[in-house]
Scaffold this motif. Structure first.
Motif, short mmCIF file in Angstrom:
data_model
loop_
_atom_site.label_atom_id
_atom_site.label_comp_id
_atom_site.label_asym_id
_atom_site.label_seq_id
_atom_site.Cartn_x
_atom_site.Cartn_y
_atom_site.Cartn_z
N ALA A 42 -20.08 -1.10 9.21
CA ALA A 42 -19.97 -0.88 7.92
C ALA A 42 -18.86 0.16 7.34
O ALA A 42 -18.37 0.83 8.19
CB ALA A 42 -21.45 -0.33 7.28
N MET A 44 -19.11 2.49 5.54
CA MET A 44 -19.58 4.04 5.70
C MET A 44 -19.79 4.56 6.87
O MET A 44 -19.70 5.46 6.94
CB MET A 44 -20.98 4.19 4.61
CG MET A 44 -21.99 3.14 5.11
SD MET A 44 -22.92 3.74 6.67
CE MET A 44 -23.90 5.14 5.95
N ASN A 205 -22.44 -4.10 -3.22
CA ASN A 205 -23.56 -3.29 -2.81
C ASN A 205 -23.41 -1.76 -3.26
O ASN A 205 -22.45 -1.22 -2.68
CB ASN A 205 -24.07 -3.44 -1.57
CG ASN A 205 -25.24 -2.72 -1.38
OD1 ASN A 205 -25.91 -2.31 -2.18
ND2 ASN A 205 -25.85 -2.58 -0.07
N ASP A 228 -22.25 5.27 -2.19
CA ASP A 228 -21.59 4.51 -1.03
C ASP A 228 -21.43 2.88 -1.49
O ASP A 228 -22.62 2.23 -1.37
CB ASP A 228 -22.10 4.70 0.39
CG ASP A 228 -22.24 3.47 1.24
OD1 ASP A 228 -21.04 2.88 1.41
OD2 ASP A 228 -23.28 3.02 2.10
N THR A 229 -20.45 2.37 -1.60
CA THR A 229 -20.27 1.15 -1.84
C THR A 229 -19.76 0.10 -0.81
O THR A 229 -18.84 0.54 -0.18
CB THR A 229 -19.66 0.85 -3.43
OG1 THR A 229 -18.51 0.51 -3.24
CG2 THR A 229 -20.08 1.95 -4.36
N GLY A 230 -20.00 -1.14 -0.85
CA GLY A 230 -19.43 -1.92 0.16
C GLY A 230 -19.32 -3.58 -0.59
O GLY A 230 -20.31 -3.91 -1.17
N1 SER Z 1 -23.26 0.75 3.32
C1 SER Z 1 -23.53 -0.31 2.31
C2 SER Z 1 -23.51 -1.61 2.99
O1 SER Z 1 -22.77 -2.02 3.97
C3 SER Z 1 -22.46 -0.43 1.17
O2 SER Z 1 -21.24 -0.10 1.52
O3 SER Z 1 -23.59 -2.74 2.44
#
Ligand code: SER
Length: 620
Positions: A42, A44, A205, A228-230
């Motif tokens: 991920a 983060m 997210n 924390d966005t993804g």
């Molecule tokens: N950590 C979250 C994800 O992987 C947002 O970055 O969805």
């Protein structure tokens, strides 16, 4: 194509720059400080220490595209949604902005015509409904309403959907997820993720990381409220272009047409592969799957090698070997049995070289490593497949004679396929399944472990965290070994670690992972590093440290799992403050480097695949 992947990536990073975010480079696919996981899964993950409260050198607002690999669903690659490598676009607030800006800016990026310009009516969101750990996220819902999200497009869901954590412990929190309509036409009024989940695809997210999960399961507040966005680049590219799969976007099209050029086999148009038809014998589905697997696996290999991984029988190297060999087998299924993967890899290198600079810098190395592995496996795959067919006919004969059907390939048989023909066990399992057979994988593991034990005891005098002989010469050579490793890492790169060591009073012998023969210049540079260190006369410092702390602080070491929780760390730092080496070790070591003499490399050679060996001496 309305939205290409490079356009989305570029806009994403530009957008966050306008919101005063520092664009940080992607970390390596191989986590630098966490040997408990093989890959970053991920965006983060490399930021965990900062989410827990450490100060990030680039500030409190960060954004990037992070290289990630997930291998848990490796067997499902080939369907519409599973990939091994993917890029995660992300933005982070380290105790800076929180829910309000995060949601407002996400909305702006998605809907403002200056950025993605998506139709707001095509978007729905979810927020956390609350449980005993944390309250219902009315705040997030209120902000969504404020930006114009209709109330009936906001679904409140539980922790399974709207709570995000990187692992069992560590930073976590409620999230709000953003979905795009993938149903027919425009969304039906009243449709939302809670009541119509199949028509909505998650594209982004936003996690509100304000908690930390402890080992005992309890939650505590983090020092700061983080965001924390993804956003998975492959998924959003497919979704925004109205196609079901990233294989139908610019991301894979170049590689797929290269496979067509090579094999003469056309990629089937409008093919959908999901759980229901994944195992179908339909020729078109099988063909599309093989082509997709080759493209995915070669792409992942390119990125892995650019991050210093080499094919081997361990850890990341094993995954690399396994996917390269699987790609080769899929090419065989497509009717092509010559070497060709480097041509496909070149397409991926061209795609990535300006995005992840290491891909461009190491392009030759990447192609060479892929070619070497392919050449090696091409030599054995045909005879291995013949051996497999022999097994099958043996089973049939036995059936004719005894009337008993064999349904399982034994540990001995699968180990032979592994050991003699280089078939990763997963490949044997797959081959077996294609013929309705299973494999006794427990027995394989046993045969494998016995074999490892044998080769371990055969390799004389292996390090066990300390030296058997603590005479002066041996001790000095042992210290020189640490300097040699530090020198190799300085000259060749951080992918180099110890792979084996053997010291006698006369010489040291040191194995390390590196794909290529060292050039004369490299050997001289390594020698110079060690001799400069010796001349600096740096004194020994022995510290007892908590193992995890040592690992996190970047102490060099191999075989961490073999050491107790408290470890010894030896370092040599000279009077100017330069630290020449800092390594996990059982000792003993020279008191000061000036005792060592002059270091000379006597020989540099290959030890085994991907492993080089140096023999060196100390002269008075
Ligand atoms: N950590 C979250 C994800 O992987 C947002 O970055 O969805």
């Amino acid at each position: 194509m309305k939205h290409t992947s490079s356009d989305i990536r570029k806009k994403f990073l530009e957008f966050w720059e306008t919101k005063q975010h520092s664009i940080i480079p992607s970390s390596s696919l191989v986590p630098e400080n966490d040997p408990s996981v093989l890959f970053n899964t991920a965006g983060m993950q490399p930021l965990v220490p900062y989410l827990l409260g450490e100060t990030h050198p680039s500030g409190t607002r960060l954004s990037n595209a992070q290289k990630c690999i997930r291998t848990t669903d490796l067997d499902e690659v080939g369907d519409d949604t599973h990939l091994t490598f993917f890029e995660m676009l992300g933005n982070w607030s380290l105790g800076d902005y929180f829910k309000e800006e995060s949601i407002k800016w996400s909305w702006e990026f998605l809907t403002d015509p200056k950025w993605l310009g998506l139709d707001p009516n095509m978007i729905a969101v979810t927020v956390f409904e609350g449980d005993e750990s944390a309250p219902r996220d009315e705040q997030a819902a209120a902000i969504w309403k404020l930006v114009g999200m209709p109330e009936d497009r906001i679904s409140y869901l539980g922790a399974d959907d709207n709570w995000w954590a990187a692992g069992d412990t560590g930073p976590c929190g409620p999230d709000t997820e953003i979905f795009y309509w993938v149903g027919q036409g425009k969304p039906i009024p009243g449709s939302n993720v809670g009541n119509d989940e199949h028509n909505w695809m998650e594209i982004w997210n936003n996690v509100f990381m304000e908690y930390k999960r402890n080992k005992d399961g309890s939650l505590e507040a983090l020092p700061a409220q983080n965001v924390d966005t993804g956003m998975g680049l492959e998924r959003i590219t497919a979704t925004l272009n109205g196609v079901k799969s990233a294989y139908d976007t610019d991301i894979f099209q170049g590689m797929l047409s290269k496979i067509t050029d090579i094999t003469g086999v056309k990629y089937p148009e409008n093919i959908f592969i999901n759980e229901l038809n994944f195992h179908s014998e339909d020729e078109l589905i099988q063909r599309a799957k093989s082509m997709r697997i080759v493209a995915d696996h070669v792409r992942t290999s390119v990125l892995l090698i650019s991050d210093g991984v080499l094919p081997s029988n361990m850890d990341q190297g094993y995954i690399l070997r396994r996917i390269l060999r699987r790609a080769i087998r899929e090419m065989h299924k497509l009717g092509f049995t010559d070497t060709c993967l480097t041509d496909i890899a070149q397409v991926s290198i061209t795609h990535f070289e300006n995005i992840y600079p290491l891909v461009g810098e190491k392009s030759q190395h990447i192609l060479e490593e892929i070619f070497k592995e392919e050449e090696k496996f091409q030599k054995t795959i045909t005879s291995g497949l013949r051996e497999f067919d022999k097994l099958l006919s043996g089973f049939e004969k036995a059936f004719e004679h005894t009337g008993r059907k064999t349904t399982e390939i034994s540990g001995k048989q699968s180990f032979k396929l592994y050991d003699t023909y280089g078939f990763p066990i997963e490949m044997t399992v797959e081959l077996a399944a294609e013929h309705g057979l299973s494999v006794d994988t427990d027995a394989f593991e046993k045969a494998f472990a016995e074999h490892q034990e044998k080769s371990r005891s055969a390799s004389e005098g292996k390090f066990k965290g300390g030296l058997a002989d603590d005479g002066e010469e041996t001790t000095n050579l042992h210290t020189a070994t640490h300097l040699l490793l530090a020198g190799l890492r300085e000259v060749l790169g951080d992918h180099v670690h110890q792979a084996g060591s053997n010291i006698t009073p006369e010489r040291l012998r040191f194995d390390f992972n590196h794909g290529d023969k060292l050039t004369d210049e490299q050997k001289q540079a390594v020698e110079a590093y060690v001799n400069e260190a010796i001349q600096s006369g740096a004194p020994q410092l022995l510290e007892e440290m908590d193992k995890n702390e040592a690992k996190e602080s970047g102490v060099e070491g191999s075989f961490w799992e073999k050491y107790p929780d408290t470890v010894k760390v030896y370092s040599f730092t000279d009077s100017t403050g330069k630290c020449w080496t800092k390594e996990l070790c059982g000792g003993p070591h020279a008191e000061k480097l000036s005792d060592l003499g002059i270091f000379k490399i006597k020989k540099e050679q290959s030890s085994s695949s991907g492993i080089r060996r140096i023999k060196a001496v100390l002269e008075k």
